[in-house]
Design an enzyme around this catalytic site. Structure first.
Site, PDB file in Angstrom:
ATOM      1  N   GLU A 156       0.841  -1.187   0.000  1.00 41.22           N
ATOM      2  CA  GLU A 156       0.000   0.000   0.000  1.00 41.22           C
ATOM      3  C   GLU A 156       0.885   1.249   0.000  1.00 41.22           C
ATOM      4  OE1 GLU A 156      -2.028   0.026   3.721  1.00 41.22           O
ATOM      5  OE2 GLU A 156      -2.609   2.117   3.581  1.00 41.22           O
TER       6      GLU A 156
ATOM      7  N   ASP B  32      -0.923  -1.544   5.985  1.00 41.26           N
ATOM      8  CA  ASP B  32      -0.833  -1.082   7.370  1.00 41.26           C
ATOM      9  C   ASP B  32      -1.732  -1.911   8.271  1.00 41.26           C
ATOM     10  OD1 ASP B  32       0.822   0.893   6.526  1.00 41.26           O
ATOM     11  OD2 ASP B  32      -0.696   2.477   6.525  1.00 41.26           O
TER      12      ASP B  32
ATOM     13  N   ASP C 253      -3.846  -1.078  10.343  1.00 37.08           N
ATOM     14  CA  ASP C 253      -4.914  -0.246  10.913  1.00 37.08           C
ATOM     15  C   ASP C 253      -6.184  -0.382  10.061  1.00 37.08           C
ATOM     16  OD1 ASP C 253      -4.391   1.104   8.614  1.00 37.08           O
ATOM     17  OD2 ASP C 253      -3.766   2.976   9.566  1.00 37.08           O
TER      18      ASP C 253
ATOM     19  N   ASP D 110      -7.612   1.593   7.862  1.00 38.26           N
ATOM     20  CA  ASP D 110      -7.423   1.891   6.437  1.00 38.26           C
ATOM     21  C   ASP D 110      -6.711   0.750   5.729  1.00 38.26           C
ATOM     22  OD1 ASP D 110      -8.691   4.216   6.141  1.00 38.26           O
ATOM     23  OD2 ASP D 110      -6.890   5.496   6.076  1.00 38.26           O
TER      24      ASP D 110
END
Ligand code: 0RA
Length: 646
Positions: A434, A512, A514, A516
């Protein structure tokens, strides 16, 4: 006398039987697929399938499956009960033969062939061989009969232990920890999905699942009861819960063609996804086969004929292709075949030639009738097909570009790909990362001999909501196709991939840790699921797991992947230790990323698997589709990968 000797001396006949049983224990994967969490659950399916067979023969309508406190399983049915009389050839009770001889299950009743079946249809004796303890209890002929076994060996002859005015079979087994070393814990949701599926596939049967390990607030065990009167029709509505139908009813048929029982149900929705599930003897045939071909043939010829005659195609300047008839289609095909031949990589592709014509005829008749009787729906369907054809036509250029780049040229790799030097795809990995900045770190941190990096910019296209030509026009998606060296299918079947030129056998999604990041992983997974499902099914797709925390004290540094590990480390390091929370891959330097997430010696990769195609489809449709409330509810209740990743 030890129990070992007792069982050895107990019967001469059982000695021969033990040889087969020993083989099951020596090579369990040959019989139940694997000895991990799948194989563990397979044991339950194998026993339940015997009860389903009894139901299909018309003698049973109630099945209960209980997960006991100790993770042993009890299944109970109200069928005829396994016969207990002396088996002529073997000289012991038929119950003992069924439980201790490999492949003995169906030999009693030649007229009612075994139609249900686990993945390998191996029978309850395999479950016995792989259980440290099993107790079979049979209610039959006015009595209760019982026999106990350890690792497949009968401990004593079948005994009558009381009277009964009922009939049925009860089996309790505890999987053997010597065999199932990875886990012995049953997953309620996995069993629940399968029992639900079985109840749709075999309407009229009531299946109850009870989990005694977990009590409700009222102190009762968790339980669910599955029962379907309408079978596949209800299954379709369940699968399409979060989609919007374009016609009012589910089109369905049930009957026998050329001696083959065929059931089909289908509906069209507003989505662009093709969502067809096929079953043979209650087994999900992931790789399709002759029954699926029959369905497609019947669908295409019938709709094409109707569309031609309707005059709706008059202004269309190009041919309609097979794909166009399947856009926004959800369908289930279920056939029962006496001697199924399973082919393909995972032995889930039906090979029996005669099934194609049977299903094709069944589907043609069903559809002809429906279109005739529902001209309004017929027009809506044909219009949807025309729209799909027009979009495909528009996508042709984009598709051809992808195809040309991947097939023709050797050097047409995307500029953003940092390739590895190794040439053997089996040894190569590519990380889909990403963002460009994390991509840069990964590029520095990797082992360039065998690890390639493809950075993806921002959020990739949500293919769940995009028409096909938008998907093929999307630059990030084109990069994925060309980097992987995967050629897309023909216009007739855009999802039939050619994996021969696959350039990396490990494709790792690295995002990541998280919210997102999970969203982006899910977008990428949705793309793989809808457009490159074979890659998932052949075990090429993985998810990287970057750590969440770095715990430090002086020179000492350790990583933690969850709060538990973090707290343990804090305790270990004592006062003065501090915690850094990683919000994204970008906060790690190249060395840290290698140490924790990319180094094969140290990292954990999660392989993406599809345990249940229908459920995976429901989840993607819900997560990525238009219907927002169920999505929010799902995300609140579950980690995103809970059911996607084994
Ligand atoms: C062999 C023959 C018959 C029934 C069964 C097996 C049978 C097996 C299982 C396993 C779980 N539940 C079961 N129920 C029945 C036919 C019996 C007859 O002819 O009466």
């Amino acid at each position: 006398m030890s129990e070992e000797n007792q069982s050895k001396n107990y019967s001469e006949d059982s000695i021969q039987a033990l040889e087969g049983m020993e083989h099951v224990r020596m090579r369990p994967s040959m019989y139940i697929g694997d000895i991990g969490v799948r194989g563990l659950h397979h044991l339950v399916y194998e026993v339940v399938d015997n009860s389903i067979d009894e139901a299909l023969a018309g003698y049973c309508d109630n099945i209960t499956v209980t997960i006991n406190e100790d993770n042993s399983i009890t299944t109970q049915d109200n069928g005829r009960g396994i016969p207990v009389g002396i088996h002529k050839k073997e000289g012991v009770s038929a119950l003992e033969v069924v439980m201790t001889k490999i492949g003995a299950g169906g030999k009693f009743d030649k007229d009612s062939y075994k139609v249900s079946g686990g993945l390998h249809g191996v029978g309850v004796s395999c479950v016995n061989a792989l259980s440290e303890k099993l107790i079979a209890t049979v209610h039959r002929e006015g009595k209760i009969w019982e026999q106990e076994y350890e690792r497949g060996k009968a401990l004593s002859p079948v005994k009558s232990i009381g009277d009964s005015d009922q009939t049925g079979t009860l089996v309790t087994f505890k999987p053997d920890s010597q065999i199932f070393q990875q886990t012995l814990e049953y997953n309620y949701d996995t069993l629940s999905l399968r029992m639900r599926e079985l109840s749709y596939l075999n309407k009229g049967i009531t299946i109850t699942l009870i989990d005694k390990r977990n009590l409700t607030d009222e102190g009762l065990p968790i339980s669910e009861t599955f029962h379907s009167d309408e079978g596949l029709k209800e299954f379709i509505r369940f699968l399409d819960e979060t989609r919007e139908p374009i016609i009012n009813s589910v089109i369905s048929m049930e009957g026998e063609k050329n001696g083959i029982p065929v059931e089909v149900a289908m509906v069209y929705n507003t989505s662009f996804a093709e969502n067809i599930h096929s079953y043979v003897n209650n087994i999900n045939t992931h790789e399709g086969g002759t029954h699926l071909s029959g369905f497609r043939r019947g669908l295409t010829t019938t709709l094409k004929k109707y569309a031609d005659q309707s005059g709706l195609l008059d202004k269309l300047k190009f041919e309609i292709s097979g794909d166009d008839f399947r856009e926004g289609l959800t369908a289930i095909i279920s056939v029962k075949v006496a001697e199924p031949q399973f082919e393909g990589q995972t032995k889930t592709k039906l090979g029996n030639r005669d099934v194609t014509a049977a299903v094709s005829q069944a589907v043609s008749e069903m559809l002809e009738n429906y279109l005739e009787e529902n001209p309004n729906d017929a027009r809506i369907i044909v219009q949807k097909v025309i729209l799909a054809a027009q979009a495909r036509h528009a996508a042709r250029k984009a598709r051809e570009m992808v195809q040309r780049k991947t097939v023709m040229s050797g050097g047409g790799l995307p500029g953003k790909l940092s390739d590895c030097s190794e040439q053997d795809p089996a040894l190569c990995e590519v990380f889909l990362v990403e963002g460009d900045s994390a991509g840069g770190t990964a590029k520095q941190g990797r082992d360039r001999n065998f690890q390639a990096i493809l950075p993806l910019r921002g959020k990739i296209l949500n293919v769940e909501k995009a028409m096909q030509h938008k998907v093929f026009e999307n630059e990030e998606i084109r990069n994925i196709y060309t980097a992987l060296g995967v050629t897309i299918g023909t216009e007739e079947d855009s999802k039939a991939l050619n994996l021969e030129k696959l350039r990396y056998h490990k494709i790792v999604i690295m995002c990541d840790a998280d919210v997102d990041g999970s969203h982006i992983s899910t977008l990428i997974l949705t793309f793989f699921f809808r457009y490159m499902r074979e890659l998932i099914e052949s075990g090429h797709i993985y998810i990287a797991t970057p750590p969440l925390y770095l715990v430090k004290k002086g020179q000492k540094k350790e990583y933690a992947w969850n709060d538990n590990q973090r707290d343990k480390l804090l305790q270990e390091f004592g006062s003065g230790a501090n915690v850094q929370r990683y919000k994204g891959l970008g906060e790690m330097n190249a060395e840290q990323l290698w140490d924790t997430t990319m180094n094969p010696e140290a990292r954990t990769l999660r392989k993406v698997t599809i345990d249940n195609g229908g459920e995976a489809d429901r989840i993607f449709s819900m997560l990525m589709g238009d219907d927002v409330p169920p999505r929010r509810e799902f995300i609140e209740k579950n980690a995103i990968y809970a059911k996607i990743d084994a």
